[in-house]
Design a protein around this motif. Structure first.
Motif, PDB file in Angstrom:
ATOM      1  N   LEU B 105      34.021  14.719  60.076  1.00  0.00           N
ATOM      2  CA  LEU B 105      33.103  15.303  59.096  1.00  0.00           C
ATOM      3  C   LEU B 105      33.880  15.962  57.958  1.00  0.00           C
ATOM      4  O   LEU B 105      33.551  15.825  56.776  1.00  0.00           O
ATOM      5  CB  LEU B 105      32.232  16.341  59.805  1.00  0.00           C
ATOM      6  N   SER B 109      33.829  14.839  53.991  1.00  0.00           N
ATOM      7  CA  SER B 109      33.481  15.740  52.895  1.00  0.00           C
ATOM      8  C   SER B 109      34.611  15.836  51.877  1.00  0.00           C
ATOM      9  O   SER B 109      34.381  15.859  50.669  1.00  0.00           O
ATOM     10  CB  SER B 109      33.152  17.114  53.477  1.00  0.00           C
ATOM     11  N   THR B 217      31.202   6.149  52.492  1.00  0.00           N
ATOM     12  CA  THR B 217      30.419   5.628  53.610  1.00  0.00           C
ATOM     13  C   THR B 217      30.855   4.224  54.022  1.00  0.00           C
ATOM     14  O   THR B 217      30.192   3.587  54.824  1.00  0.00           O
ATOM     15  CB  THR B 217      28.932   5.580  53.250  1.00  0.00           C
ATOM     16  N   SER B 220      31.077   3.887  57.807  1.00  0.00           N
ATOM     17  CA  SER B 220      30.148   4.545  58.739  1.00  0.00           C
ATOM     18  C   SER B 220      29.413   3.542  59.619  1.00  0.00           C
ATOM     19  O   SER B 220      29.100   3.845  60.763  1.00  0.00           O
ATOM     20  CB  SER B 220      29.170   5.444  57.984  1.00  0.00           C
TER      21      SER B 220
ATOM     22  N   THR C 240      19.583  11.457  60.517  1.00  0.00           N
ATOM     23  CA  THR C 240      20.849  10.742  60.596  1.00  0.00           C
ATOM     24  C   THR C 240      21.890  11.533  61.372  1.00  0.00           C
ATOM     25  O   THR C 240      21.644  12.643  61.847  1.00  0.00           O
ATOM     26  CB  THR C 240      21.420  10.494  59.198  1.00  0.00           C
ATOM     27  N   TYR C 241      23.031  10.929  61.450  1.00  0.00           N
ATOM     28  CA  TYR C 241      24.198  11.486  62.115  1.00  0.00           C
ATOM     29  C   TYR C 241      24.524  12.898  61.614  1.00  0.00           C
ATOM     30  O   TYR C 241      24.843  13.784  62.396  1.00  0.00           O
ATOM     31  CB  TYR C 241      25.346  10.526  61.821  1.00  0.00           C
ATOM     32  N   ASP C 242      24.393  13.108  60.300  1.00  0.00           N
ATOM     33  CA  ASP C 242      24.731  14.428  59.752  1.00  0.00           C
ATOM     34  C   ASP C 242      23.884  15.514  60.377  1.00  0.00           C
ATOM     35  O   ASP C 242      24.380  16.564  60.775  1.00  0.00           O
ATOM     36  CB  ASP C 242      24.490  14.446  58.233  1.00  0.00           C
ATOM     37  N   LYS C 336      29.441  19.800  54.115  1.00  0.00           N
ATOM     38  CA  LYS C 336      29.884  19.241  55.402  1.00  0.00           C
ATOM     39  C   LYS C 336      31.247  19.774  55.814  1.00  0.00           C
ATOM     40  O   LYS C 336      31.492  20.046  56.982  1.00  0.00           O
ATOM     41  CB  LYS C 336      29.926  17.714  55.320  1.00  0.00           C
TER      42      LYS C 336
END
Lengths: 238, 292, 653
Positions: B105, B109, B217, B220, C240-242, C336
């Motif tokens: 994560l 970011s 992304t 992902s 979603t995943y987040d 994030k």
């Protein structure tokens, strides 16, 4: 060559060793005998660094090793043939032997050539392993696995070899064979620390022996003396 | 609707499947030594691709870019091991799952803010004009993907089989204590496996970037399919990933044709769940014995 | 019933929490704040559900966000397509979660760690795909607009809906508290600490794992239903995943295995975006975080309790948050990364979460008013006297078990007579442990059959063997480490828990719980652990842990009890106590198989002894006869020195 002083060790909540001291001179075979649960294997594991001793000191060739991890101790010249053999089951016999010499072989190339001499020696000692070179170690019988485990330790060219219960779970004929190998190693000048529950087998090859009971050394002496000692008998049959 | 079209799709899909296989192979490397995998591996793929793109923009020659990107991936792999995995493994907890997700994560970011949220093209000297063989078009770019995947996997597999250091991987996976007694340091071998895993992922990023473009992304969904391939093939099964990758890639490409591109992730995900239900050790994996 | 100080404090603080939350809209008339509060209640429900799998089962569950989505769409569609009212729509959401959760649990059953996480992750991604692509039903990425349906004919405004959500949260809190404080909660935790022992105690991993997952998921989808009626507009990309990572943040930050933790976690999740939007608050937060991390690091290093990495990593992460906070332009863009840094610090530095930390503080406070100990039931009620005949209770026929090329058990036939203490001895590696592992169902035999009372015993399943009246202890202890000694025994009690599920939710299982506690207490008394009933098993001394294993096995009220090296590692006084306990169990008519290598223990206790070596039986008979048997001497000593032979003969006189 190997000196333990006041070693205390255990697992989690259990204290198994309550300060044991002993020494192994170069070129000698020393036996550590005692009933099941006396702490023999724990002593071995503490020496080779699989568990950290809580207290006390262990010296290998005048160098303290009690604070080191197993891999470091192996590099310093200690080979431990663990209880239950612990061969690398999914690997071939040959690879098991090569890994035994991991400490001194080149890691990338040319290790086969360098290891050839040791490998021959082991194969001579254990002709059965030569036959099964390319077989997976997990498919060997118990006796063959024990040979492989000892062979693997020989490959390390160790200063001291620890042998933990080499007779465990083996048929009597195989046990005889294993002990004749140990005698040959002794004749070749290997320094050996032998843990054994078959007291008489161990005493037959040892130069000196310690009797362990409930985590303490209760008797020590030359094998001839110990054979006659009543305390040894009680340590076994209670 | 003709046969050539379907074949074309199967072939292109299977080619893409090799990239999943490559990332899945990276999972196998760390799983063998430490029974752990990096849940943020997708971010590692993406970050390496971005890093390589930056190198290209600096005008560095393509071969050097590849080397730089791969090294960057290896370093990231080492970082993940140190920051996310080691402590949890020492404490024998499953904390590494959370920690690697968290590191991913963070990487995501960071990439978003440094390189922006848009997808960018990844220039490469390799042509993307298709060559036709039996009516099926294959681009040199796709060929380079296959060659790259096989080169890296062959290299590492060779390392594992023919060097002593590589055999130490297998030894550690088989019996941790005994490996220690042979002088094999678990910590160092796990570090090496994470570095290699990062290296492999970076390769996947560099190979696929010219085809998919580079963006935060980009990996992902890629990573989900790599998970599928790894689980279906078995987390400890070597070349099973190649076949699984081929099959999954082909199925996926057909699915997206017949059901619409939105469904293309579905077969991989379903297969993963099914594989876990039927055979958690994977099609090519071995079953193990419980111990008390 | 008189409420103790402890109970008063717990109930009081709960009432205060919900009273406060309910009263807030009365003071503050702010639609934005009301929105936050509603979301707090919804996420509270969701996190309580997530905590069942993450906290109690100890698995990283990445599917909860999918259940939120499933529930939301179920509720939304049942209103827009079927014209349902609010109550049926919410119920349907709940049921969908229950069913899908149960179904998903099946593939996940055998899974641990990474595989479980991967399976649930795939499920989430698959759900998002379906919500996105099944456009005819969900209208896909365009989103689904909903009109809030009436509740029993009433049209709820924002405030009314908030109270509904809060009411549901309170109800679920009440239900879950009842559920988790009883056998279900214990079983969940047992499952986490030792699946093997859970099966061996006849609790059945299967049922509880499926149930845990289904409950947790159904709460997630119920929260989803409320989510739909709160926002009145749904999009697949919301789930979603987040969001999943943020939900995990909630559970971990709040603290696992705690209803309070779930609500605190929800509070954190809801307030975080606001924290980020205010620069000053954000810097303040980072500074406080850094200070805490530094203090913890210094303390940890001074006491040498934390490793360097664990002490320093949170400091670095928090430092990065503080320094980076001044360097970045827009905190929202870095959202994030900020979450990641916070989560990282907590997972590494404060693994038990905020509530765990606070809870430790409070438990110190609460120690002043200890929980009253249950009074033990009479032993004859707990363990009714069995009247064994002398017929064989267990017969083993030509049993073999191989591991690769190693024949650990190589053709053993044996019969255990009812009411006896049957010793199984032999040198290390002789196959004793493998024999009992096959009998108790841990390993399937390679060949051979086992009969109990003449009928064939199922093999290869600890659980099914356990249901056949056979209980065992483990040589390498398999206690439920985090459960108290009492709870360890209570988990295993056979035939105790009969209250229907719904009554348990309502808190009507109290008398049964008390009975269970009193029975368990009697067993703890039998093994001399009555005074340590509240201690977590992992904190007991080694000897006590061994005794606890025996008490737990007895809770199965077994006909046949297998003791696997119960004296290993015990001190002399402990061994004396162990022998005393075994005699008492024997007097109750329980047949015992005793694996032991302390010969004195075997000689003193056993009626009959079987000696194994190399996977075969080498001798059988009374302990005295065995001691004189030359084959046995040889197995133990190699060969028989003269002196020992004399000794043995003396022993015979």
């Amino acid at each position: 060559m190997l000196i333990c002083e006041q070693v205390h060790a255990g697992y989690g909540n259990v204290r198994v060793l309550h300060g044991i001291s002993f020494a192994v001179q170069a070129g000698k075979v020393v036996a550590l005998i005692g009933a099941n649960g006396a702490g023999k294997t724990t002593a071995m594991r503490a020496i080779s660094g699989l568990i950290g001793p809580d207290q006390g000191s262990i010296m290998l060739d005048r160098q303290p090793i009690h604070h080191l991890e197993a891999a470091r101790i192996a590099h310093l010249g200690l080979a431990h043939v663990p209880e239950g053999r612990h061969v690398f089951a999914p690997l071939t016999v040959e690879d098991n032997l090569l890994l035994g010499a991991y400490g001194w072989l080149p890691r990338l190339f040319g290790f086969r050539r360098k290891a050839a001499q040791e490998m021959d020696r082991v194969m001579q000692l254990f002709p059965k392993l030569a036959e099964r070179r390319r077989q997976l170690a997990g498919t060997l019988s118990g006796g063959e696995q024990q040979m492989l485990a000892i062979g693997r330790a020989i490959m390390a060219r160790p200063k001291v070899m620890l042998l933990d219960e080499p007779s465990m779970g083996l048929a009597p004929v195989i046990v005889q064979e294993v002990f004749s190998i140990i005698r040959r190693l002794k004749d070749q000048g290997m320094t050996l620390l032998l843990v054994e529950q078959f007291a008489s087998h161990a005493l037959a090859v040892a130069d000196y022996a310690y009797v362990l009971e409930r985590g303490r050394i209760v008797v020590q002496g030359y094998p001839e003396e110990l054979m006659k000692n009543e305390q040894v008998v009680t340590a076994y049959l209670g | 609707m003709n046969r050539t079209m379907i074949l074309q799709m199967i072939v292109s899909g299977a080619l893409m499947g090799q990239v999943y296989a490559l990332i899945a192979y990276g999972f196998q490397l760390t799983y063998a030594t430490s029974k752990s995998i990096n849940f943020g591996q997708g971010e590692l793929v993406m970050l390496s691709a971005f890093f390589s793109l930056t190198l290209i923009n600096w005008g560095i020659a393509y071969p050097l870019v590849v080397v730089g990107g791969l090294l960057f991936g290896a370093v990231l792999g080492l970082f993940v091991e140190r920051a996310g995995v080691r402590l949890a493994l020492e404490q024998k907890s499953e904390g590494w799952i959370l920690l690697t997700i968290i590191l991913g994560l963070f990487g995501f970011s960071t990439a978003e803010n440094i390189w922006g949220r848009d997808d960018r093209p990844f220039p490469t000297p390799i042509s993307s004009d298709p060559i036709h063989i039996f009516g099926i078009g294959i681009t040199p770019l796709e060929v380079s993907v296959i060659l790259g995947v096989f080169a890296v996997m062959g290299l590492i597999e060779g390392f594992k089989r023919y060097t002593l250091l590589g055999k130490a991987f297998a030894a550690l996976a088989a019996d941790r204590d005994a490996a220690g007694l042979m002088g094999i340091s678990a910590t160092r071998t796990i570090m090496l496996s994470y570095a290699l895993s990062g290296f492999v992922s970076a390769m996947a990023g560099i190979l696929i970037a010219p085809i998919t473009t580079v963006g935060p992304t980009m990996a992902s969904t890629l990573i989900l399919k790599a998970f599928s391939v790894a689980v279906v093939a078995g987390l400890d099964s070597g070349f099973g990933v190649v076949i699984t990758g081929l099959v999954l890639g082909a199925i996926e490409s057909l699915t997206s044709f017949f059901l619409g591109s939105g469904w293309r992730e579905a077969p991989g995900l379903l297969l993963l769940i099914l594989a876990l239900a039927v055979r958690p050790t994977g099609l090519f994996g071995k079953t193990t014995i419980r111990k008390v | 019933m008189i409420m103790g100080k402890r109970q008063l404090l717990i109930h009081g603080s709960e009432l205060f929490l919900f009273g406060l939350l309910a009263a807030i809209p009365g003071f503050i008339n702010n639609p934005y704040a009301l929105g936050l509060l509603t979301l707090l209640a919804i996420y509270g429900i969701l996190l309580i559900g997530l905590d069942v799998t993450v906290g109690y089962l100890g698995q990283v569950n990445l599917a909860q966000v999918a259940f939120l989505g499933l529930g939301a769409y179920t509720a939304g569609l049942s209103v827009t397509l079927l014209g349902m009212g609010m109550v049926p729509a919410l119920l349907l959401s709940l049921v969908v979660g229950l069913v899908c959760g149960g179904l998903l649990a099946f593939p996940s059953l055998r899974l641990e760690g990474p595989q479980f996480a991967l399976g649930t992750l795939s499920f989430s991604a698959l759900t998002t795909t379906i919500l996105n692509e099944w456009e005819s039903l969900t209208s896909g990425a365009q989103g689904l607009s909903i009109v809030r349906p009436p509740l029993f004919g009433m049209h709820l405004k924002a405030q009314g809906f908030y109270w509904l959500c809060l009411g549901l949260l309170a109800l679920i809190w009440f239900f879950m508290k009842n559920l988790l404080s009883g056998q279900w909660g214990r079983a969940f935790e047992a499952l986490r600490d030792s699946p093997i022992a859970t099966d061996a105690m006849g609790v059945g991993c299967f049922r509880y794992k499926v149930a845990a997952f289904a409950f947790g998921s159904s709460l997630g989808s119920l929260a989803g239903g409320l989510y739909a009626f709160n926002f009145l507009y749904l999009q697949p990309q919301s789930f979603t995943y987040d969001l999943m990572v943020i939900l995990l943040l909630g559970v971990v930050l709040g603290g696992r295995k705690s209803l309070w933790g779930a609500v605190i976690g929800a509070m954190i999740i809801v307030l975080l975006p606001n924290l980020l939007s205010n620069r000053f608050l954000f810097h303040l937060f980072a500074a406080v975080g850094l200070t805490l991390a530094v203090v913890a690091a210094v303390r940890g290093r001074l006491h040498k309790t934390t490793p360097w990495f664990q002490a320093l990593a949170p400091v670095i992460a928090m430092g990065l948050l503080l320094v980076g906070g001044f360097m970045i332009g827009n905190t929202e863009d870095w959202r994030k990364a900020i979450f990641a840094l916070m989560l990282f610090s907590v997972v590494v530095g404060l693994p038990e979460g905020v509530m765990g930390f606070v809870g430790r503080f409070f438990s110190r406070l609460l120690r002043m008013a200890p929980r009253t100990l249950p009074i033990s039931a009479p032993l004859e009620v707990v363990l009714p006297q069995l009247s064994p005949g002398n017929q064989p209770i267990l017969t083993i026929d030509a049993l073999q078990r191989h591991f690769g090329g190693v024949k650990a058990v190589d053709g053993i036939s044996l019969s255990i007579r009812s009411g006896q203490i049957h010793g199984l001895i032999g040198p290390n590696g002789s196959g004793k442990s493998t024999v009992v592992n096959v009998i108790s169902g841990l390993y399937p035999p390679t060949q051979g059959k086992i009969y109990k009372n003449g009928t064939i015993l199922p093999t290869g399943s600890l659980y099914r063997v356990a249901l056949n009246g056979i209980a065992r202890t483990f040589q390498n202890l398999q206690l439920f480490g985090e459960l108290s000694a009492l709870a360890n025994v209570m988990v295993a009690l056979r035939g105790m828990y009969r209250t229907p599920f719904f009554f348990i939710l309502l808190g009507l299982a109290r008398s049964e719980e008390q009975k269970a506690a009193s029975h368990a207490m009697a067993l703890l008394e039998l093994v001399g652990l009555a005074g340590k009933s509240a201690t977590p098993a992992k904190d007991l001394t080694y000897g006590d842990q061994r005794f606890l294993e025996i008490a737990r096995a007895l809770a199965r009220r077994p006909e046949l009890l297998i003791l696997d090296e119960p004296a290993a590692g015990l001190s002399r006084p402990d061994i004396r106590q162990l022998m005393h306990i075994i005699r008492k169990i024997h007097q109750l008519g329980v047949t015992i198989i005793l694996i032991e290598h302390h010969m004195d223990v075997v000689t003193a206790l056993c009626d009959h002894v079987t000696v194994l070596d190399g996977g075969k039986i080498i001798a059988e008979g009374t302990p005295q006869a065995i001691k004189r048997d030359p084959k046995v001497m040889e197995a133990y000593l190699g060969e028989i020195p003269a002196v020992q032979q004399e000794q043995a003969e003396e022993g015979a006189c």
